[in-house]
Scaffold this active site. Structure first.
Site, PDB file in Angstrom:
ATOM      1  N   SER A 191       0.692  -1.156  -0.042  1.00 17.76           N
ATOM      2  CA  SER A 191       0.007  -0.029  -0.092  1.00 17.76           C
ATOM      3  C   SER A 191       0.711   1.183   0.009  1.00 17.76           C
ATOM      4  O   SER A 191       1.681   1.300  -0.920  1.00 17.76           O
ATOM      5  CB  SER A 191      -0.932  -0.103   1.141  1.00 17.76           C
ATOM      6  OG  SER A 191      -1.927   0.938   1.059  1.00 17.76           O
ATOM      7  N   ASP A 210      -5.734  -3.720  -2.165  1.00 20.22           N
ATOM      8  CA  ASP A 210      -4.773  -3.730  -1.256  1.00 20.22           C
ATOM      9  C   ASP A 210      -4.054  -4.702  -0.764  1.00 20.22           C
ATOM     10  O   ASP A 210      -4.792  -5.540  -0.148  1.00 20.22           O
ATOM     11  CB  ASP A 210      -5.201  -2.588  -0.144  1.00 20.22           C
ATOM     12  CG  ASP A 210      -3.970  -1.949   0.691  1.00 20.22           C
ATOM     13  OD1 ASP A 210      -3.242  -2.559   1.229  1.00 20.22           O
ATOM     14  OD2 ASP A 210      -4.003  -0.680   0.562  1.00 20.22           O
TER      15      ASP A 210
END
Length: 729
Positions: free
Chosen positions: A69, A214
């Site tokens: 991320s 993610d």
């Protein structure tokens, strides 16, 4: 035997030479390979910059780096050869509001998409491709995509991420198979964009058969990934903030903490494999504090400094660290390019492709203007059909070029945009309306579209328009059919005595010229059947009904930065008509209506918003309700439509004081507002002297439109409190 002394001498020399050569070229001690694992954590991930800065200043080389991320973004920047100082400068230049916005900036929208946003200010948009569907994320990801392209573009063709200045990996999650995906090759952009696809906020990335989001769902601190890369010593940067008791008192707080607990579980397993753990202090920060990046960076720097005793053991000599940096820079690719060709990948019409190439093409001897390129790509997404448009550098043989990748929204077209309007005040009670706009794009050619509206409640409307761009150019023809029913109160003094309804059924055809994103000129002919009648209350006048026809021309300019609460720019329109027929009027006549709005900021907290308008029609009794003033944004101390007349003028100015903090909010921006207004709508028997009003309140720009709770005080003692949800200005 005579040769024995000579042989002995030779042996002695040999014995001396051998150790002498060994001393001249001692075997270099092999230092341990150091790996860095960077955690995900939204804005918290900006602390990684401070950690990298401390490691660099203390000559600690990073041989391998992996991130998830936000950790993948910072890690990717470092892996592509950027120094911590360059990363600082890069992050400082990011418009975080634009990156995280659910939609494209209003100024970047195509003109007709700006019209949609004004008429239907809610961000709720359904797609009708294969059934009624919502988008898979609040944002398509155009903003974050451009942030990645700015540094990842030179690495669009990589057989292996080990060929980067620092070997790199990043982690994503495949939703279809519920598995972790570690990117170690392919376009760097795709890997980073997938790793940063925060569920719910950004739409997932589709690569092959995978639907990627993610990586923090399964591996938020990729220590194991760094170990597999070959690191002997692993430094993990963990972003764990103690829960706030207040977080458990709200629905969103409980939901956020629940997700955090799940992520923390996989983090703990990872941290057990790390040799050293750096944990920045996050007290006082929120996950949306992107604008506090400098303070977050300092927190990361302090956390690394607190581990000085252990980390310093990994330092190398200045000479060795200099050689390490030189090896990194030798692998770094230039972020400048003199493109010899441009490729466009995506389902985009040939004429639009040609226009895009013409707009971004440069002299092969000149460097690519990256700002112009990004602006043109954002304009592509502003047309409404595409959610992302990014770019990378490619080579065809010895020739360098650009590949533009355009992605169409997977849930439409067609699109259905829905919005609602709610009004409440003591004088008028509660009024509600809901409506939708159905749009089919590129029907009959690029830029052509079919657009239909249906609304009930405050305004009852049904209309449809076919907008045809002639040969795909800027000239257009737009026939439409419509039914419109609206009502306004009638007053005697300050007392409402009745309501009257205006009903129109008819059609029109316009021809015009689309200048671009900011302005449009159209002229045409309208024919309808109109009826004006009292719907309830006292019989103020008999119904007026009959044929209405006119020739009209309208020019409009949309240059403001928001359809809801603008802080910068100009909006203007001029409407002129030659009315041939109108119920109750036995002659032809001209009409005009003009408006002008101007907004400017004084600083990040204060801005001024002004609006001016005026219009005129002949002094005919049947036109005594042609213009109306009163209500929200139209002299707020007076009830809706309190002032009616054949002529009107209006001027207003309001000061906005932003209540926004450095934390970005997905729910919008809120302002304290105070304003002054003056204006009048009048008939020949009424004075044209203005009525004045002061107002104050709380004004919010949200995903569902404007939220406005305020009060107005008039020059003749009028007082009014009101609430509005939907649109105001």
């Amino acid at each position: 035997m005579r040769f024995a002394p000579r042989l002995l001498l030779s042996c002695l020399l040999a014995c001396r030479l051998i150790p002498a050569q060994t001393a001249a070229a001692p075997k270099e001690a092999k230092r341990p390979k150091i790996g860095l694992a960077l955690s995900g954590g939204s804005a918290y991930g900006l602390t990684h910059i401070g950690v990298l800065k401390w490691l660099t200043e203390n000559h600690i080389p990073i041989d391998y780096i992996a991130g998830t991320s936000m950790g993948s973004l910072v890690g990717g920047l470092y892996a592509t050869g950027h120094s911590p100082e360059e990363i600082e400068k890069y992050v400082e230049g990011i418009d975080w509001n634009g990156v995280l916005s659910p939609s494209i900036a209003f100024r970047q929208l195509a003109y007709r998409r700006k019209e949609d946003t004004r008429e239907y200010p809610s961000a709720i948009e359904f797609g009708l491709k294969g059934g009624i569907r919502l988008p898979s994320g609040l944002s398509g990801g155009q903003g974050v995509g451009l942030v990645i392209s700015r540094f990842a573009a030179p690495y669009g063709e990589l057989d292996n991420f080990d060929s980067l200045p620092t070997p790199f990996r990043c982690v994503a999650t495949d939703l279809k198979k519920g598995r972790e995906i570690v990117f170690d090759k392919g376009p760097l952009f795709d890997a980073l964009r997938a790793s940063m696809s925060l569920p719910g906020l950004f739409a997932p990335v589709k690569i092959g058969t995978m639907t990627l989001v993610d990586g923090g769902l399964l591996n938020n601190i990729p220590v194991d990934v760094v170990k597999q890369m070959g690191a002997d010593i692993i430094i993990a940067v963990a972003l764990d903030k103690p829960p706030d008791e207040a977080q458990f008192q709200s629905l969103l707080g409980v939901a956020a903490r629940s997700i955090s607990v799940m992520v923390t579980a996989n983090e703990r397993r990872s941290l057990g494999m790390a040799d050293m753990v750096v944990m920045p202090e996050l007290t006082g920060f929120g996950t949306n504090d992107y604008l506090k990046w400098k303070e977050l960076e300092q927190s990361g720097y302090a956390a690394a400094a607190a581990k000085r005793t252990m980390l310093s053991k990994l330092s190398v000599s200045p000479e060795e660290y200099s050689a390490y940096q030189q090896r990194r820079q030798a692998k770094r690719r230039s972020d400048q390019l003199k493109p010899a060709f441009i490729e466009v990948d995506g389902d985009i019409a040939p004429k639009r492709t040609e226009a895009l190439i013409d707009a971004i093409a440069t002299n092969p001897k000149e460097e690519l203007d990256r700002g112009n390129l990004e602006n043109e790509l954002t304009k592509i997404t502003g047309m409404g059909r595409f959610d992302t448009a990014n770019y990378s550098f490619v080579h065809r043989g010895e020739l360098p070029g650009i590949r533009v990748s355009v992605h169409e929204k997977d849930y439409g077209p067609p699109f259905l945009k829905v919005a609602f309007l709610l009004d409440a005040s003591r004088q008028e009670g509660f009024r509600f309306g809901i409506g939708g706009r159905f749009t089919v794009l590129d029907l009959g050619g690029p830029g052509s579209e079919w657009r239909s509206d249906l609304s009930i409640g405050q305004v009852n409307r049904a209309s449809t328009e076919y907008y045809y761009r002639i040969q795909g150019g800027k000239f257009f023809i737009a026939p439409r059919l419509f039914y419109l029913e609206d009502s306004l109160p009638l007053y005697s003094g300050d007392k409402q005595i009745s309501d009257f309804t205006t009903r129109q059924t008819g059609g029109a055809v316009d021809v015009g010229y689309a200048f671009g994103r900011f302005q449009e000129l159209r002229a045409g002919y309208t024919a309808s059947h109109d009826r004006l009648a009292v719907s309830k209350g006292q019989e103020a006048f008999d119904p007026i009904k009959g044929r209405s026809t006119d020739l009209h021309v309208k020019w409009a300019y949309e240059g403001q930065d928001s359809a809801l609460v603008p802080r910068r720019g100009i909006r203007a329109s001029v409407l002129g008509a030659w009315v041939i027929d109108h119920p109750g009027v036995k002659r032809t006549y001209p009409m005009a209506d003009l408006s002008f709005g101007y907004a400017r900021p004084f600083n990040k907290n204060y801005s001024l918003l002004t609006n001016f308008a005026g219009g005129s029609a002949p002094d005919e009794e049947a036109l005594s309700t042609a213009f109306a003033l009163g209500g929200v944004g139209r002299v707020e101390s007076l009830g809706r439509g309190r002032l009616l007349g054949n002529h009107y003028y209006y001027g207003g100015a309001r000061l906005l004081r932003s209540l926004a903090t450095d934390s970005l909010s997905l729910f919008g921006r809120f302002y304290l507002t105070a304003g002054m207004e003056g204006g009048k709508a009048w008939t020949p028997s009424v004075s044209a002297l203005p009525r004045y009003s002061g107002s104050f309140g709380l004004l919010g720009e949200t995903t569902f439109g404007v939220v406005y709770f305020g009060a107005g005080i008039g020059d003749q003692g009028d007082r009014r409190m009101f609430f509005r949800l939907g649109r105001v200005f």
